[in-house]
Design a protein around this motif. Structure first.
Motif, PDB file in Angstrom:
ATOM      1  N   ALA A   1      96.579  95.055  21.929  1.00  0.00           N
ATOM      2  CA  ALA A   1      95.618  93.956  21.815  1.00  0.00           C
ATOM      3  C   ALA A   1      94.453  94.156  22.770  1.00  0.00           C
ATOM      4  CB  ALA A   1      96.315  92.628  22.093  1.00  0.00           C
ATOM      5  N   ARG A   2      94.744  94.607  23.986  1.00  0.00           N
ATOM      6  CA  ARG A   2      93.689  94.817  24.973  1.00  0.00           C
ATOM      7  C   ARG A   2      92.755  95.952  24.545  1.00  0.00           C
ATOM      8  NH1 ARG A   2      91.792  97.144  29.717  1.00  0.00           N
ATOM      9  NH2 ARG A   2      91.349  95.693  31.421  1.00  0.00           N
ATOM     10  N   ILE A   3      93.330  97.017  23.995  1.00  0.00           N
ATOM     11  CA  ILE A   3      92.510  98.149  23.546  1.00  0.00           C
ATOM     12  C   ILE A   3      91.591  97.715  22.401  1.00  0.00           C
ATOM     13  CG2 ILE A   3      92.570 100.405  22.420  1.00  0.00           C
ATOM     14  CD1 ILE A   3      95.185 100.948  23.981  1.00  0.00           C
ATOM     15  N   SER A   4      92.134  96.959  21.442  1.00  0.00           N
ATOM     16  CA  SER A   4      91.313  96.458  20.328  1.00  0.00           C
ATOM     17  C   SER A   4      90.162  95.610  20.841  1.00  0.00           C
ATOM     18  CB  SER A   4      92.171  95.618  19.368  1.00  0.00           C
ATOM     19  OG  SER A   4      93.142  96.404  18.730  1.00  0.00           O
ATOM     20  N   ALA A   5      90.480  94.719  21.775  1.00  0.00           N
ATOM     21  CA  ALA A   5      89.448  93.841  22.344  1.00  0.00           C
ATOM     22  C   ALA A   5      88.399  94.638  23.097  1.00  0.00           C
ATOM     23  CB  ALA A   5      90.099  92.819  23.276  1.00  0.00           C
ATOM     24  N   THR A   6      88.825  95.653  23.824  1.00  0.00           N
ATOM     25  CA  THR A   6      87.890  96.488  24.576  1.00  0.00           C
ATOM     26  C   THR A   6      86.883  97.146  23.638  1.00  0.00           C
ATOM     27  OG1 THR A   6      89.514  96.937  26.321  1.00  0.00           O
ATOM     28  CG2 THR A   6      87.679  98.481  26.112  1.00  0.00           C
ATOM     29  N   GLU A   7      87.389  97.722  22.546  1.00  0.00           N
ATOM     30  CA  GLU A   7      86.506  98.390  21.587  1.00  0.00           C
ATOM     31  C   GLU A   7      85.540  97.397  20.946  1.00  0.00           C
ATOM     32  OE1 GLU A   7      86.188 101.535  21.209  1.00  0.00           O
ATOM     33  OE2 GLU A   7      87.887 102.093  22.467  1.00  0.00           O
ATOM     34  N   ALA A   8      86.047  96.216  20.577  1.00  0.00           N
ATOM     35  CA  ALA A   8      85.200  95.220  19.915  1.00  0.00           C
ATOM     36  C   ALA A   8      84.156  94.651  20.873  1.00  0.00           C
ATOM     37  CB  ALA A   8      86.062  94.098  19.349  1.00  0.00           C
ATOM     38  N   LEU A   9      84.535  94.395  22.107  1.00  0.00           N
ATOM     39  CA  LEU A   9      83.597  93.869  23.095  1.00  0.00           C
ATOM     40  C   LEU A   9      82.490  94.876  23.392  1.00  0.00           C
ATOM     41  CD1 LEU A   9      86.112  92.145  25.526  1.00  0.00           C
ATOM     42  CD2 LEU A   9      84.301  90.984  24.263  1.00  0.00           C
ATOM     43  N   GLN A  10      82.882  96.137  23.569  1.00  0.00           N
ATOM     44  CA  GLN A  10      81.875  97.178  23.797  1.00  0.00           C
ATOM     45  C   GLN A  10      80.906  97.232  22.625  1.00  0.00           C
ATOM     46  OE1 GLN A  10      82.688  98.133  27.393  1.00  0.00           O
ATOM     47  NE2 GLN A  10      81.783  99.932  26.450  1.00  0.00           N
ATOM     48  N   ASN A  11      81.459  97.063  21.421  1.00  0.00           N
ATOM     49  CA  ASN A  11      80.657  97.143  20.204  1.00  0.00           C
ATOM     50  C   ASN A  11      79.622  96.029  20.138  1.00  0.00           C
ATOM     51  OD1 ASN A  11      80.115  96.590  17.212  1.00  0.00           O
ATOM     52  ND2 ASN A  11      81.208  98.534  17.111  1.00  0.00           N
ATOM     53  N   ILE A  12      80.031  94.780  20.383  1.00  0.00           N
ATOM     54  CA  ILE A  12      79.085  93.673  20.238  1.00  0.00           C
ATOM     55  C   ILE A  12      78.034  93.671  21.344  1.00  0.00           C
ATOM     56  CG2 ILE A  12      80.750  92.238  19.027  1.00  0.00           C
ATOM     57  CD1 ILE A  12      80.988  90.530  21.554  1.00  0.00           C
ATOM     58  N   ILE A  13      78.396  94.185  22.520  1.00  0.00           N
ATOM     59  CA  ILE A  13      77.417  94.242  23.608  1.00  0.00           C
ATOM     60  C   ILE A  13      76.417  95.375  23.367  1.00  0.00           C
ATOM     61  CG2 ILE A  13      77.083  94.615  26.067  1.00  0.00           C
ATOM     62  CD1 ILE A  13      78.342  91.923  25.418  1.00  0.00           C
ATOM     63  N   GLU A  14      76.927  96.535  22.999  1.00  0.00           N
ATOM     64  CA  GLU A  14      76.061  97.707  22.839  1.00  0.00           C
ATOM     65  C   GLU A  14      75.200  97.634  21.585  1.00  0.00           C
ATOM     66  OE1 GLU A  14      76.405 102.592  22.408  1.00  0.00           O
ATOM     67  OE2 GLU A  14      78.214 101.383  22.746  1.00  0.00           O
ATOM     68  N   HIS A  15      75.783  97.205  20.469  1.00  0.00           N
ATOM     69  CA  HIS A  15      75.075  97.269  19.191  1.00  0.00           C
ATOM     70  C   HIS A  15      74.514  95.926  18.738  1.00  0.00           C
ATOM     71  CE1 HIS A  15      76.425 101.369  18.766  1.00  0.00           C
ATOM     72  NE2 HIS A  15      77.680 100.993  18.890  1.00  0.00           N
ATOM     73  N   GLY A  16      74.787  94.880  19.491  1.00  0.00           N
ATOM     74  CA  GLY A  16      74.264  93.576  19.135  1.00  0.00           C
ATOM     75  C   GLY A  16      72.768  93.477  19.379  1.00  0.00           C
TER      76      GLY A  16
END
Length: 308
Positions: free
Chosen positions: A87-102
């Motif tokens: 769960a933590r790994i999934s969240a890490t990838e998604a959080l990085q995604n919304i910050i970087e590509h948002g």
């Protein structure tokens, strides 16, 4: 001298033991798995500040803006029987995604722990603004995920880009996406992308019904002349399980015919204001890559609502 050293070692060991107790307090608790019914947490982040001050910088991870969010997920995942590290790994990838590509100044995160459902689950929602006219579809997500799949012909040995989509796909029992429009308090309309990742205690067990409360709120904020046309895909891994469209009432028969002709069966209808939620199940396996063409056909018919 030896006694002093031994005392210091003992003190450090005791401090380490207490730290481990605090870190593992949720998973070791004999109470929370029985008493915690639901937990909902919503966090709004200043995305541009994180990009400017943290991304690409050498900072202590535990001081970063995203650390506590990821730790909260890791701590509470065991309450509903979900693997905390996955769960933590999934969240890490998604959080990085919304910050970087948002796009735009904000990013939002929502965590839901549901221990009252027959198959308890952990649900994470990630939302950010996108440039007008831009969208990121399930088709795009699956194509990018293949770049991280070593068994795929599109696996890219030279670049790590796309690994995040592959990781989220593999570690989540269910993925949902929403491309929507939100009206801000100052009247400005923004386009946004929302990714939802869900993990169940039993991955092959019952699935929670999709809630359209958020879309209903959006429809309620729109002007009367705004045309409503939303698509929601519910799937397990890459297999489509359910398709729901939100459309004006006047376009019901047209959209129903398009979808039934395409091999979908109508299973549920819900009315809201001047709109309908129509839910369909595929009568056979669908090629997700071709769904975009189907959606474009529906949009074209629905958008004529603005001209009549």
């Amino acid at each position: 001298m030896q006694n002093d050293a031994q005392k210091k070692i003992s003190a450090l060991e005791e401090e380490n033991r207490k730290l481990k107790e605090r870190i593992n307090s949720v998973v070791d608790s004999p109470y929370l798995r029985h008493s915690l019914d639901k937990l909902v947490l919503k966090i709004s982040l200043r995305r541009e500040e994180i990009v400017k001050l943290e991304f690409g910088k050498s900072i202590q991870e535990f001081q970063g803006s995203l650390f506590e969010i990821k730790e909260l997920i890791r701590r509470y995942a065991p309450v509903v029987g979900v693997d905390p590290d996955s769960a933590r790994i999934s969240a890490t990838e998604a959080l990085q995604n919304i910050i970087e590509h948002g796009d735009g100044p904000f990013a939002e995160f929502m965590l839901e722990i549901n221990n009252s459902f027959s198959n308890p689950y952990l649900k994470m929602s990630f939302k950010h603004e996108v440039a007008p006219g831009k969208k990121y579809t399930l088709t795009d997500m699956n194509k990018n995920a293949l770049k991280g799949d070593i068994t795929s012909e599109t696996f890219d040995f030279e670049s790590a880009r796309g690994r995040g989509e592959f990781i989220m796909k593999e570690l989540s029992d269910e993925r949902r996406i929403l491309n929507g429009v939100e009206v801000l308090p100052d009247g400005r309309k923004i386009h946004y992308f929302q990714r939802i990742l869900i993990n169940y205690k039993h991955s092959d067990g019952a699935r929670a019904e999709t809630s359209f409360d958020e879309i209903r709120e959006e429809i309620g904020r729109l002007d009367n002349e705004d045309v409503v046309c939303y698509f929601h895909l519910d799937h397990k891994k890459s297999k489509l399980r359910n398709l729901t469209v939100a459309i004006p009432k006047t376009r019901e028969e047209i959209v129903k015919k398009i979808l039934t002709d395409a091999g979908f069966e109508l299973v549920h209808k819900d009315t809201y204001y001047r709109c309908l939620f129509l839910s369909f199940v595929p009568e056979n396996d669908k090629n997700i890559e071709n769904l975009d063409k189907l959606f474009q056909k529906i949009r074209k018919k629905v958008e004529t609502e603005a001209e009549t």
